[in-house]
Design a protein around this motif. Structure first.
Motif, short mmCIF file in Angstrom:
data_model
loop_
_atom_site.label_atom_id
_atom_site.label_comp_id
_atom_site.label_asym_id
_atom_site.label_seq_id
_atom_site.Cartn_x
_atom_site.Cartn_y
_atom_site.Cartn_z
N CYS A 1 0.80 -1.22 0.00
CA CYS A 1 0.00 0.00 0.00
C CYS A 1 0.84 1.28 0.00
CB CYS A 1 -0.92 0.02 1.22
SG CYS A 1 -2.19 -1.27 1.21
N LEU A 2 2.15 1.16 0.20
CA LEU A 2 2.98 2.36 0.35
C LEU A 2 2.85 3.30 -0.84
CD1 LEU A 2 6.24 0.88 1.93
CD2 LEU A 2 4.46 2.22 3.07
N ARG A 3 2.92 2.76 -2.03
CA ARG A 3 2.83 3.61 -3.23
C ARG A 3 1.44 4.22 -3.36
NH1 ARG A 3 6.31 4.43 -7.25
NH2 ARG A 3 7.68 2.81 -6.43
N HIS A 4 0.42 3.50 -2.94
CA HIS A 4 -0.94 4.03 -2.96
C HIS A 4 -1.09 5.14 -1.93
CE1 HIS A 4 -5.36 4.08 -2.85
NE2 HIS A 4 -5.26 3.94 -1.54
N SER B 1 12.99 7.62 0.87
CA SER B 1 13.76 6.69 1.68
C SER B 1 13.10 6.51 3.05
CB SER B 1 15.19 7.21 1.86
OG SER B 1 15.85 7.31 0.62
N ALA B 2 13.16 5.28 3.54
CA ALA B 2 12.70 4.91 4.88
C ALA B 2 11.19 5.02 5.06
CB ALA B 2 13.40 5.75 5.96
N LEU B 3 10.43 5.14 3.96
CA LEU B 3 8.97 5.22 4.09
C LEU B 3 8.42 3.96 4.76
CD1 LEU B 3 6.66 7.21 3.15
CD2 LEU B 3 6.25 5.58 1.31
N ALA B 4 8.96 2.80 4.39
CA ALA B 4 8.49 1.55 4.99
C ALA B 4 8.88 1.44 6.46
CB ALA B 4 9.06 0.36 4.21
N SER B 5 9.95 2.11 6.86
CA SER B 5 10.38 2.05 8.26
C SER B 5 9.50 2.88 9.17
CB SER B 5 11.84 2.51 8.38
OG SER B 5 12.71 1.71 7.60
N PHE B 6 9.08 4.05 8.68
CA PHE B 6 8.34 4.98 9.54
C PHE B 6 6.83 4.82 9.47
CE2 PHE B 6 12.37 7.41 9.07
CZ PHE B 6 12.69 7.48 10.42
N THR B 7 6.31 4.23 8.38
CA THR B 7 4.86 4.12 8.24
C THR B 7 4.21 3.30 9.35
OG1 THR B 7 5.00 4.42 5.84
CG2 THR B 7 3.00 3.42 6.70
N PRO B 8 4.80 2.19 9.82
CA PRO B 8 4.16 1.49 10.96
C PRO B 8 4.02 2.37 12.18
CG PRO B 8 5.79 0.07 9.91
CD PRO B 8 5.94 1.42 9.28
N PHE B 9 5.00 3.24 12.45
CA PHE B 9 4.90 4.15 13.58
C PHE B 9 3.80 5.18 13.35
CE2 PHE B 9 9.12 2.40 13.93
CZ PHE B 9 9.29 2.23 15.30
N ALA B 10 3.67 5.62 12.11
CA ALA B 10 2.61 6.58 11.78
C ALA B 10 1.24 5.97 12.04
CB ALA B 10 2.74 7.02 10.32
N HIS C 1 -8.90 -15.41 11.62
CA HIS C 1 -9.77 -14.42 12.25
C HIS C 1 -11.02 -14.10 11.43
CE1 HIS C 1 -6.01 -13.80 14.47
NE2 HIS C 1 -6.74 -13.26 15.42
N GLY C 2 -11.24 -14.85 10.36
CA GLY C 2 -12.45 -14.65 9.57
C GLY C 2 -12.57 -13.25 8.99
N SER C 3 -11.47 -12.70 8.49
CA SER C 3 -11.47 -11.34 7.95
C SER C 3 -12.29 -11.27 6.67
CB SER C 3 -10.04 -10.88 7.68
OG SER C 3 -9.27 -10.93 8.87
N ILE C 4 -12.82 -10.09 6.39
CA ILE C 4 -13.62 -9.92 5.17
C ILE C 4 -12.74 -9.89 3.93
CG2 ILE C 4 -15.46 -8.72 6.39
CD1 ILE C 4 -14.41 -6.09 5.19
N GLY C 5 -11.45 -9.67 4.10
CA GLY C 5 -10.57 -9.65 2.94
C GLY C 5 -9.17 -9.24 3.29
N ILE C 6 -8.29 -9.38 2.27
CA ILE C 6 -6.89 -8.94 2.35
C ILE C 6 -6.72 -7.84 1.32
CG2 ILE C 6 -4.49 -9.58 1.99
CD1 ILE C 6 -5.28 -12.45 2.79
N LEU C 7 -6.34 -6.66 1.78
CA LEU C 7 -6.14 -5.53 0.87
C LEU C 7 -4.66 -5.42 0.56
CD1 LEU C 7 -7.52 -3.12 -0.57
CD2 LEU C 7 -6.98 -1.75 1.45
N GLY C 8 -4.31 -5.54 -0.70
CA GLY C 8 -2.91 -5.46 -1.09
C GLY C 8 -2.79 -5.44 -2.60
N GLN C 9 -1.59 -5.78 -3.09
CA GLN C 9 -1.37 -5.85 -4.53
C GLN C 9 -0.30 -6.90 -4.79
OE1 GLN C 9 -3.53 -3.92 -6.14
NE2 GLN C 9 -3.00 -4.97 -8.05
N ASP C 10 -0.67 -8.14 -4.51
CA ASP C 10 0.28 -9.25 -4.61
C ASP C 10 -0.51 -10.51 -4.94
OD1 ASP C 10 2.08 -11.34 -4.16
OD2 ASP C 10 3.11 -10.25 -2.57
#
Length: 750
Positions: A56-59, A143-152, A178-187
């Protein structure tokens, strides 16, 4: 990412498997179904959507500017609005991020890193030729977008996990259990897993919460397979475990057989024929096998090594509950350095890592491997060191703090960390072996357990000393409590960079420090409205270098027992790429410090305080900081139809304050800024060189550049005439005080 060619096949050749869905409606249906099956409303679970954060980072990063280091305040606003859209629809979000790169996937990781490096070369060539950011075809995430996004996301109250094995597997497993309604991603791996529905983030329309669901049952009907046969299909087509090259001969034979059994010429896309052919081949393998075929049908003619590789690939898709799940290796590998740390430390490292709070420490202590993806670094710039080398000594001290603190140093078996850091010139054929460097905390050599689990003023002082020692900034301990934590962290970082990078000059320091102290004046909108007359490739790399430094601050803080609140180290509190770039251009154009600091007395006073401290440290270390104003690139050629925009600040004008920027203390002592600067130069060995200057047209947030001609600005002497002052903009009040994160609770004895 995912299964080679499967995404395009599903979208272009199997439209019946692509269903437009409304997530709000899916949530309502989930609640209604649960209410029918539950005897009490208290047992009704909220509809949960599992989000693949990396996909989702690019989105998420929809900010206009990405090349200057990131517009982090705006990014935070985007994340906040995105989360609120789902919250309003009653959907609970659970985020997963990659926490490790499994060694079986390392070759694919290296292959992708080399591909991004080639794009980065093109990005810098474009900047040098046109003086502007490339278009979307060459876009690169900050740079480091993937590192800081979880903290955000955690700061927004969201549930975030960091994986201890392949993230795709943990996502699919969590969604299934957990019976989730779906997986949101691009893979497309999420089509292969027998788990919750796969929902496309690329097709997501956040305003209406509609997207495309890829229906695996309909896909199976189209290609003539069962869901349990999809893992073998994925491995034969090629995925992150089984590369395309390994199974090329099987695909070629399958296509030849497919053409013999289907004489009518195939008219679709070439990859569609490959998928259909391999699917037909897989179906024939299972149809001809009467006995239990196991993971890989016995009739599949491959070598023993290829068969083992296919087994690994298939096992990577088997979730709990599958009949062959017992074949999956779910054992937790032993810690790489368990003899160097206590069981309590190991347990705490894992817990913090899983909760997306323990950046760097888990990978060092438990895995013994660290990695860093691509950064915006110019392979042709021989003056600026790659960030991996700039921060190497910092990382060695972090490793030493984690593994050697409190040891007597007599051990012969010195630990070594394997580093996979991407930088120009590194072929990534093997990991770099890096040894820890012990740190010496004055008057004490505490244990890591003391720093992490104990409390009290003495322990807090030790934690801070450990943190500052990592950056060779122990002298700054007296500033703690006198200036904000984010300012202290920024001063440590800039000082460290100055000491490590000999080519860093006074103007670079002025740009870093002025950006830091002026950021609090800006709202996200005002930062977006800063206009840049052109881009400097050197400033682009410096912005990336700084943000990577923030991630090292975070790692050092975690290793030291969190003496600073993590929020103070986040880029949305301390850095904006456009603002830094504008300060860089201004600093190298030789403007008065009052203009650089936007005619704000408070900012100027903080700037003076920080710079004095930095220069004092430089003198003690024998580092001479020279003035070296840079001339920007000549002969820039904007692409056809592109013109640099005129001056526009976005803010109403105001009257000049009528002062040139002296601090209150300087005014009281009758000393002007220029007099103070001359004293600095004499004390620090500065050279007063003639300043060659270009001027570009810029306004934004109270800053302005003079007009320029692209072929005539180089070599002109500095024009000291000051343009009219512009409004620095409204104070951005939405800044609360940082709250210290809860300290480690001492875990129970094992």
């Amino acid at each position: 990412m995912g299964v080679k060619g499967l995404q395009s096949f599903v979208e272009r050749c199997c439209p019946e498997a692509c269903m437009t869905v409304n997530l709000s409606e899916m949530a309502r249906q989930h609640v209604a179904k649960n209410q029918q099956s539950c005897t009490s409303t208290a047992n009704v679970t909220s509809p949960t959507l599992v989000v693949d954060g990396m996909s989702c980072l690019r989105h998420w990063y929809s900010c206009m500017n990405w090349v200057c280091g990131g517009q982090w305040m705006q990014y935070m606003d985007v994340l906040k609005n995105w989360v609120e859209a789902f919250t309003f629809a009653g959907i609970k979000l659970v985020f997963f991020f990659d926490g490790v790169v499994e060694e079986q996937k390392r070759p694919e990781w290296v292959k992708r890193r080399h591909g991004v490096n080639r794009d980065i070369v093109k990005i810098f060539n474009h900047i040098k030729e046109h003086g502007e950011q490339p278009g979307k075809q060459l876009s690169c995430l900050p740079s480091a977008l993937a590192s800081f996004t979880p903290f955000a996301l955690r700061s927004l109250g969201q549930e975030v996990f960091c994986s201890v094995r392949e993230a795709d597997y943990e996502i699919a497993s969590y969604a299934c259990q957990h019976g989730s309604i779906g997986i949101l991603g691009q893979d497309t791996d999420f089509i292969i897993y027998d788990s919750a529905p796969y929902l496309s983030v690329a097709k997501l329309r956040i305003n209406s919460l509609t997207t495309v669901m890829y229906d695996r049952e309909r896909l199976c009907r189209n290609i003539g397979l069962t869901v349990t046969q999809l893992p073998l299909l994925a491995c034969l087509l090629g995925n992150d475990v089984v590369s395309e090259e390994h199974m090329q001969h099987i695909r070629s034979n399958a296509v030849a057989a497919y053409r013999r059994t289907n004489p009518a010429p195939y008219s679709g896309p070439p990859q569609g024929e490959v998928v259909l052919a391999v699917a037909q081949f897989v179906s024939s393998l299972y149809a001809s096998a009467e006995e239990d075929t196991g993971l890989v049908p016995h009739s599949l003619n491959v070598t023993s090594s290829q068969r083992e590789l296919l087994k690994k690939g298939i096992c990577s898709y088997l979730l709990p509950g599958h009949k062959n799940y017992e074949l999956v290796d779910i054992s937790v590998p032993p810690s790489a350095f368990e003899k160097y740390v206590s069981p309590e430390i190991l347990k705490a490292c894992r817990e913090k890592h899983v909760a997306a709070e323990g950046f760097m420490v888990y990978s060092v202590v438990c895995a013994g491997v660290t990695e860093c993806s691509n950064s915006l670094e110019d392979v042709m710039d021989e003056e600026l060191l790659p960030q991996a080398l700039v921060y190497k000594s910092c990382r060695q001290r972090i490793y030493g703090l984690l593994l050697l603190l409190g040891k007597d140093g007599s051990t012969v078996d010195v630990p070594a960390i394997r580093e996979w850091f991407v930088f120009p010139g590194n072929p990534l054929k093997e990991a770099d072996t890096v040894h820890p460097v012990p740190i010496n905390i004055p008057c004490s050599q505490p244990s890591l357990d003391l720093l992490w689990f104990s409390s009290g003023p003495e322990v807090s002082a030790l934690c801070l000393a450990a943190f500052l020692t990592i950056f060779d900034c122990l002298d700054y301990s007296d500033l703690h409590g006198q200036i904000g934590e984010s300012l202290l962290a920024a001063l440590c970082l800039v000082t460290y960079i100055v000491l490590q990078v000999e080519t860093l000059c006074e103007e670079d320091v002025d740009a870093f420090l002025s950006q830091t102290v002026c950021l609090r004046l800006k709202s996200p909108l005002e930062l977006q409205q800063i206009e840049l007359p052109l881009l400097s490739s050197r400033a682009v790399q410096l912005g990336s270098l700084y943000v990577r430094g923030l991630s090292h601050l975070l790692g050092a803080n975690n290793a030291s027992g969190c003496p600073l609140p993590s929020a103070a180290l986040m880029p949305w509190h301390s850095f904006d790429g456009r603002l830094f770039h504008s300060k860089y251009l201004l600093a190298h154009s030789g403007v008065e410090k009052s203009e650089l600091l936007e005619s704000d007395m408070s900012c100027l006073s903080q700037f003076v305080q920080l710079k004095e401290k930095l220069l004092e440290t430089c003198r003690k270390r024998g580092r001479v900081l020279l003035s070296r104003p840079r001339v920007t690139q000549k002969n820039l050629h904007p692409p056809p139809g592109v013109r640099y925009r005129g001056t526009h600040s976005g803010f109403p004008p105001r009257a000049d304050q009528g002062w040139r920027g002296e601090t209150k203390r300087d005014i009281q002592h009758g000393q002007t800024w220029r007099e103070r600067e001359e004293v600095w130069r004499e004390q620090s060995g500065y050279e007063n060189s003639e300043r060659l200057q270009w001027r570009g047209e810029h306004r934004g947030g109270g800053q302005s550049f003079h007009s320029y001609r692209s072929n005539s600005y180089e070599g002109r002497p500095l024009n000291r005439n000051q343009p009219p002052k512009q409004n620095r903009g409204r104070l951005y009040h939405n800044r609360g005080r940082y709250q210290l994160a809860p300290r480690w609770q001492h875990p129970p004895a094992p």
